[in-house]
Write a protein that holds these residues in place. Structure first.
Motif, PDB file in Angstrom:
ATOM      1  N   GLU A   1      18.749 -71.773 -89.031  1.00 45.86           N
ATOM      2  CA  GLU A   1      17.290 -71.798 -88.867  1.00 45.86           C
ATOM      3  C   GLU A   1      16.840 -70.358 -88.701  1.00 45.86           C
ATOM      4  O   GLU A   1      17.664 -69.460 -88.487  1.00 45.86           O
ATOM      5  CB  GLU A   1      16.885 -72.622 -87.652  1.00 45.86           C
ATOM      6  CG  GLU A   1      17.323 -72.037 -86.322  1.00 45.86           C
ATOM      7  CD  GLU A   1      16.762 -72.794 -85.128  1.00 45.86           C
ATOM      8  OE1 GLU A   1      15.565 -73.121 -85.144  1.00 45.86           O
ATOM      9  OE2 GLU A   1      17.519 -73.047 -84.189  1.00 45.86           O
TER      10      GLU A   1
ATOM     11  N   GLU B   1      24.753 -79.281 -83.739  1.00 43.14           N
ATOM     12  CA  GLU B   1      24.684 -77.990 -83.048  1.00 43.14           C
ATOM     13  C   GLU B   1      25.686 -78.038 -81.914  1.00 43.14           C
ATOM     14  O   GLU B   1      25.702 -78.997 -81.140  1.00 43.14           O
ATOM     15  CB  GLU B   1      23.282 -77.738 -82.452  1.00 43.14           C
ATOM     16  CG  GLU B   1      22.198 -77.598 -83.496  1.00 43.14           C
ATOM     17  CD  GLU B   1      20.811 -77.362 -82.898  1.00 43.14           C
ATOM     18  OE1 GLU B   1      20.706 -76.843 -81.772  1.00 43.14           O
ATOM     19  OE2 GLU B   1      19.838 -77.718 -83.584  1.00 43.14           O
TER      20      GLU B   1
ATOM     21  N   TRP C   1      18.477 -66.007 -78.544  1.00 39.68           N
ATOM     22  CA  TRP C   1      19.436 -67.014 -78.062  1.00 39.68           C
ATOM     23  C   TRP C   1      20.831 -66.453 -78.207  1.00 39.68           C
ATOM     24  O   TRP C   1      21.151 -65.801 -79.214  1.00 39.68           O
ATOM     25  CB  TRP C   1      19.295 -68.278 -78.936  1.00 39.68           C
ATOM     26  CG  TRP C   1      20.148 -69.444 -78.589  1.00 39.68           C
ATOM     27  CD1 TRP C   1      21.484 -69.573 -78.796  1.00 39.68           C
ATOM     28  CD2 TRP C   1      19.717 -70.672 -77.999  1.00 39.68           C
ATOM     29  NE1 TRP C   1      21.911 -70.806 -78.379  1.00 39.68           N
ATOM     30  CE2 TRP C   1      20.839 -71.508 -77.881  1.00 39.68           C
ATOM     31  CE3 TRP C   1      18.474 -71.165 -77.555  1.00 39.68           C
ATOM     32  CZ2 TRP C   1      20.778 -72.792 -77.343  1.00 39.68           C
ATOM     33  CZ3 TRP C   1      18.418 -72.449 -77.034  1.00 39.68           C
ATOM     34  CH2 TRP C   1      19.560 -73.244 -76.926  1.00 39.68           C
TER      35      TRP C   1
ATOM     36  N   TRP D   1      10.304 -68.952 -82.634  1.00 37.93           N
ATOM     37  CA  TRP D   1      11.109 -68.004 -81.865  1.00 37.93           C
ATOM     38  C   TRP D   1      10.399 -66.674 -81.666  1.00 37.93           C
ATOM     39  O   TRP D   1      11.029 -65.647 -81.424  1.00 37.93           O
ATOM     40  CB  TRP D   1      12.480 -67.836 -82.530  1.00 37.93           C
ATOM     41  CG  TRP D   1      13.234 -69.125 -82.463  1.00 37.93           C
ATOM     42  CD1 TRP D   1      13.437 -70.005 -83.484  1.00 37.93           C
ATOM     43  CD2 TRP D   1      13.848 -69.719 -81.310  1.00 37.93           C
ATOM     44  NE1 TRP D   1      14.143 -71.102 -83.052  1.00 37.93           N
ATOM     45  CE2 TRP D   1      14.409 -70.958 -81.715  1.00 37.93           C
ATOM     46  CE3 TRP D   1      13.974 -69.337 -79.974  1.00 37.93           C
ATOM     47  CZ2 TRP D   1      15.089 -71.804 -80.826  1.00 37.93           C
ATOM     48  CZ3 TRP D   1      14.653 -70.183 -79.101  1.00 37.93           C
ATOM     49  CH2 TRP D   1      15.199 -71.380 -79.524  1.00 37.93           C
TER      50      TRP D   1
ATOM     51  N   TYR E   1      25.746 -77.731 -76.082  1.00 38.93           N
ATOM     52  CA  TYR E   1      25.842 -76.343 -75.640  1.00 38.93           C
ATOM     53  C   TYR E   1      26.464 -76.398 -74.253  1.00 38.93           C
ATOM     54  O   TYR E   1      25.808 -76.806 -73.292  1.00 38.93           O
ATOM     55  CB  TYR E   1      24.459 -75.694 -75.605  1.00 38.93           C
ATOM     56  CG  TYR E   1      23.859 -75.538 -76.992  1.00 38.93           C
ATOM     57  CD1 TYR E   1      24.348 -74.585 -77.872  1.00 38.93           C
ATOM     58  CD2 TYR E   1      22.798 -76.336 -77.412  1.00 38.93           C
ATOM     59  CE1 TYR E   1      23.815 -74.430 -79.138  1.00 38.93           C
ATOM     60  CE2 TYR E   1      22.255 -76.192 -78.688  1.00 38.93           C
ATOM     61  CZ  TYR E   1      22.773 -75.237 -79.544  1.00 38.93           C
ATOM     62  OH  TYR E   1      22.248 -75.089 -80.799  1.00 38.93           O
TER      63      TYR E   1
ATOM     64  N   ASN F   1      14.232 -83.224 -85.311  1.00 36.79           N
ATOM     65  CA  ASN F   1      15.225 -82.445 -84.576  1.00 36.79           C
ATOM     66  C   ASN F   1      15.037 -82.695 -83.079  1.00 36.79           C
ATOM     67  O   ASN F   1      13.908 -82.614 -82.572  1.00 36.79           O
ATOM     68  CB  ASN F   1      15.032 -80.942 -84.836  1.00 36.79           C
ATOM     69  CG  ASN F   1      16.002 -80.096 -84.026  1.00 36.79           C
ATOM     70  OD1 ASN F   1      17.215 -80.223 -84.165  1.00 36.79           O
ATOM     71  ND2 ASN F   1      15.477 -79.245 -83.150  1.00 36.79           N
ATOM     72  N   GLU F   2      16.083 -83.017 -82.399  1.00 35.03           N
ATOM     73  CA  GLU F   2      16.081 -83.188 -80.929  1.00 35.03           C
ATOM     74  C   GLU F   2      14.851 -83.954 -80.455  1.00 35.03           C
ATOM     75  O   GLU F   2      14.113 -83.501 -79.572  1.00 35.03           O
ATOM     76  CB  GLU F   2      16.171 -81.821 -80.248  1.00 35.03           C
ATOM     77  CG  GLU F   2      17.483 -81.126 -80.531  1.00 35.03           C
ATOM     78  CD  GLU F   2      17.747 -79.897 -79.646  1.00 35.03           C
ATOM     79  OE1 GLU F   2      16.784 -79.311 -79.136  1.00 35.03           O
ATOM     80  OE2 GLU F   2      18.927 -79.546 -79.498  1.00 35.03           O
TER      81      GLU F   2
ATOM     82  N   GLY G   1      17.022 -77.645 -86.292  1.00 35.71           N
ATOM     83  CA  GLY G   1      16.595 -76.675 -85.302  1.00 35.71           C
ATOM     84  C   GLY G   1      15.074 -76.716 -85.078  1.00 35.71           C
ATOM     85  O   GLY G   1      14.289 -77.405 -85.719  1.00 35.71           O
ATOM     86  N   ASN G   2      14.752 -75.954 -84.051  1.00 34.98           N
ATOM     87  CA  ASN G   2      13.339 -75.853 -83.664  1.00 34.98           C
ATOM     88  C   ASN G   2      12.469 -75.325 -84.794  1.00 34.98           C
ATOM     89  O   ASN G   2      11.265 -75.592 -84.852  1.00 34.98           O
ATOM     90  CB  ASN G   2      13.194 -74.946 -82.449  1.00 34.98           C
ATOM     91  CG  ASN G   2      13.785 -75.568 -81.195  1.00 34.98           C
ATOM     92  OD1 ASN G   2      14.144 -76.735 -81.189  1.00 34.98           O
ATOM     93  ND2 ASN G   2      13.892 -74.803 -80.145  1.00 34.98           N
TER      94      ASN G   2
END
Ligand code: AHR
Length: 620
Positions: A29, A423, A485, A249, A395, A338-339, A218-219
């Motif tokens: 991403e 991820e 990150w 980001w 993570y 995503n998420e 991803g975000n």
């Protein structure tokens, strides 16, 4: 320390499952300047003058010129802003500082292009040192006139020493006013693709032999708001028709890396796309109600799939052909969002169902992935449909991966849904989202690599239903301000790149894997090993992690093996936990390969402290 008697038993009599051919892949991403300032080889920062509405950031005056953003007379309704350069003297102009400098390498042809208008005579393009004392490459282009004109040129360096200490300038032959738009400079790219990718980074990726690429996030897929989601239609076609957009980001994405470029990237790696489609939820909480409100987004996703897979007789397949790629791309998996466990509205079940039904109706062979996995509370999971796969994200501290990996997937239902670990990454101690992590190096140490490897043994032992897995994030520009990150797999500046110890751990796993799973058990210690076999050749790939400070002497029993070639290959990645790689010392922690002899169906091997080992055996 008490010596342990460890026995690793590998049952060679029968395979317990098939290794998914897509097990090892990559996730990507726009984060940490992954594309702009990273893989996407464009060298000019803020090339379209849209990064900041008030100032021409990353541009500065040369020779006393006055610079200003100008919205009058734009090139088109996408390139709404240009740079106005008031040159009061010959030699005045504008300089770009690049993404933390420019990569200067010997005997290199960089391709420049830009839109220009004005009356300043001929233009000189220069790559020079920041202090102006060294000219690395220079060329002159003829004068432009009243209307916008696209200018192209080549800048060739001589036998110069590599450096990033460089700026790019455009200067005027005589006083006057010059307007510039979409200023671009590309070094030679991977496979010489126009609008292509950085060669050194592509080499690092290709060396991992990835089976798939999960994109665009991803975000980054979701965006902070619906308006700033990855709106794929705005990322295709000529660069002058791509407006770019703010990425979540903290910086603006040029969208030079658009949908087609992601697909070409897959093609260049011989990897399959795994497509994330925007599913009506953005990071700051905006969401779209399932039902008629969501329908346009569902259509947007169906059209995106058509762009990727449709024949040229379809509307979006024809658009892909017009964009330069008539041949459809292979696509097997589509991930919805995503998420979405972060969506507090409780709308994911309904949103997923609407996407699932529409995708299955038009593309029955596509597998549809839910973003809520078993590690999330049951209340968050999709219940109204049975997703083909669940995307789980991990993570974790290295120590937690080491503790959990011997049994983690044992409780899963092998019949499905498939698990896509979309991820994952180990950190040494401090979680990526905690502020103190900002003080750590962008790429992780051997300690994290040991955790990563432990988790890879768990995923690989279950690679029949853990069908895909990918580390995240992949990239980081290590310059100050380049990172949002950590830990990240591959670090770089404008010129150089390196892999973290975790990169070499992944490479050891992903490049040596069979197509069959063998049952493996370890007596005397928790199981941090996995074994696969290549059915055609009988080759066994034994992966073993010793995360501790003492060597582990292990008896390896190849139960049921009639014979084994007496010579084996051993690849070892071993280093004290705090050791790491860096730009200055990129190969401090890399794997080494040796041969060992006297291999029998039962043999002993001592795994060094803090090590990740691959033993390749040939059985019959
Ligand atoms: O990998 C960094 C971020 O972590 C991803 O964008 C997001 O999906 C996850 O929370």
């Amino acid at each position: 320390m008490k010596k342990q008697n460890l026995t690793l038993t590998i049952d060679t009599t029968k395979a317990t499952g098939k290794v998914s051919p897509l097990h090892y892949g990559l996730m990507t991403e726009e984060i940490n300047y992954s594309y702009d300032g990273g893989l996407y080889a464009e060298l000019i920062r803020n090339r379209a003058f849209l990064d900041d509405a008030k100032n021409p950031v990353h541009w500065s005056s040369v020779g006393g010129a006055t610079l200003a953003l100008d919205t009058a007379l734009p090139v088109n309704n996408v390139l709404t802003t240009s740079l106005r350069v008031e040159a009061t003297a010959a030699g005045a102009g504008a300089a770009n500082d690049g993404y933390w400098g420019f990569p200067i390498t010997p005997n290199t042809n960089d391709k420049a292009s830009f839109f220009a208008r004005g009356s300043v005579g001929a233009l000189t393009l220069t790559l020079q040192s920041r202090d102006g004392k060294t000219i690395y490459a220079q060329t002159r282009v003829s004068a432009v006139g009243e209307g916008w004109k696209k200018v192209t040129a080549t800048l060739k360096t001589g036998n110069v020493a590599p450096t990033t200490d460089a700026i790019f300038t455009i200067t005027a032959e005589k006083p006057g006013t010059l307007w510039l738009s979409l200023v671009s400079l590309f070094p030679p790219t991977w496979n010489n693709r126009p609008n292509g990718f950085r060669r050194d980074l592509m080499q690092l990726l290709v060396d991992l032999k990835p089976g798939f690429l999960r994109f665009p996030g991803g975000n980054y897929l979701e965006g902070n708001t619906i308006a700033t989601r990855f709106d794929w239609k705005k990322t295709i076609g000529p660069l002058e028709t791509r407006p770019g957009h703010p990425c979540p980001w903290g910086y603006r994405s040029s969208d030079g890396m658009g949908l087609l470029e992601f697909l070409l990237w897959c093609e260049d790696m011989d990897a399959e796309p795994v497509l994330g489609v925007y599913a009506g939820y953005s990071l700051r909480g905006e969401f779209v109600k399932p039902g008629p409100d969501l329908e346009p987004y569902v259509q947007e996703a169906l059209e995106e799939i058509e762009y990727i897979t449709g024949s040229t007789s379809t509307k979006w397949g024809a658009q892909r052909a017009k964009d330069g790629h008539p041949k459809p791309f292979k696509l097997q998996y589509v991930e919805v969002g995503n998420e979405d466990f972060f969506d507090r509205s409780g709308s994911y079940d309904g949103r997923f169902a609407q996407f699932y039904d529409a995708i299955k109706a038009k593309y029955p062979n596509l597998k549809v992935v839910s973003t809520v996995g078993n590690e999330q509370p049951a209340s968050k999971r999709v219940k109204s449909r049975k997703p083909d796969a669940l995307d789980e994200h991990y993570y974790r501290k290295a120590a937690d991966f080491i503790r959990d990996s011997p049994t983690h997937f044992d409780r899963y239902d092998r019949k499905g849904p498939e698990i896509f670990v979309g991820e994952w990454a180990a950190h040494e101690e401090i979680a990526p989202w905690l502020p103190p992590s900002r003080n750590l190096p962008a790429t992780p140490s051997m300690k994290a690599a040991l955790g990563d490897a432990a988790f890879m043994t768990a995923m690989e032992r279950h690679a029949d239903f853990v069908t895909m897995q990918c580390y995240a994030p992949l990239f980081v520009n290590i310059n100050p301000g380049g990172r949002q990150w950590r830990p990240d797999l591959i670090g770089y500046d404008a010129l150089r790149s390196y892999g973290a110890p975790s990169y070499y751990a992944l490479k050891l796993f992903s490049t040596s894997v069979g197509d069959e799973l063998l049952k493996v058990s370890l007596a005397g210690a928790p199981l941090l090993a996995s074994v696969t076999r290549q059915s055609k050749t009988g080759k066994l790939f034994v992966k073993y992690v010793n995360p501790g400070e003492t060597p582990q002497a292990v008896t390896l029993q190849l139960a049921g093996a009639k014979s084994v070639k007496p010579e084996a290959t051993v690849t070892t990645l071993a280093a004290p936990p705090d050791e790491t790689n860096s730009m200055e010392n990129p190969s401090k922690v890399i794997s080494k390969t040796t041969k060992i002899g006297n291999i029998k169906p039962e043999f002993s091997y001592t795994f060094p402290p803090y090590s990740i080992t691959l033993i390749t055996l040939e059985t019959r």
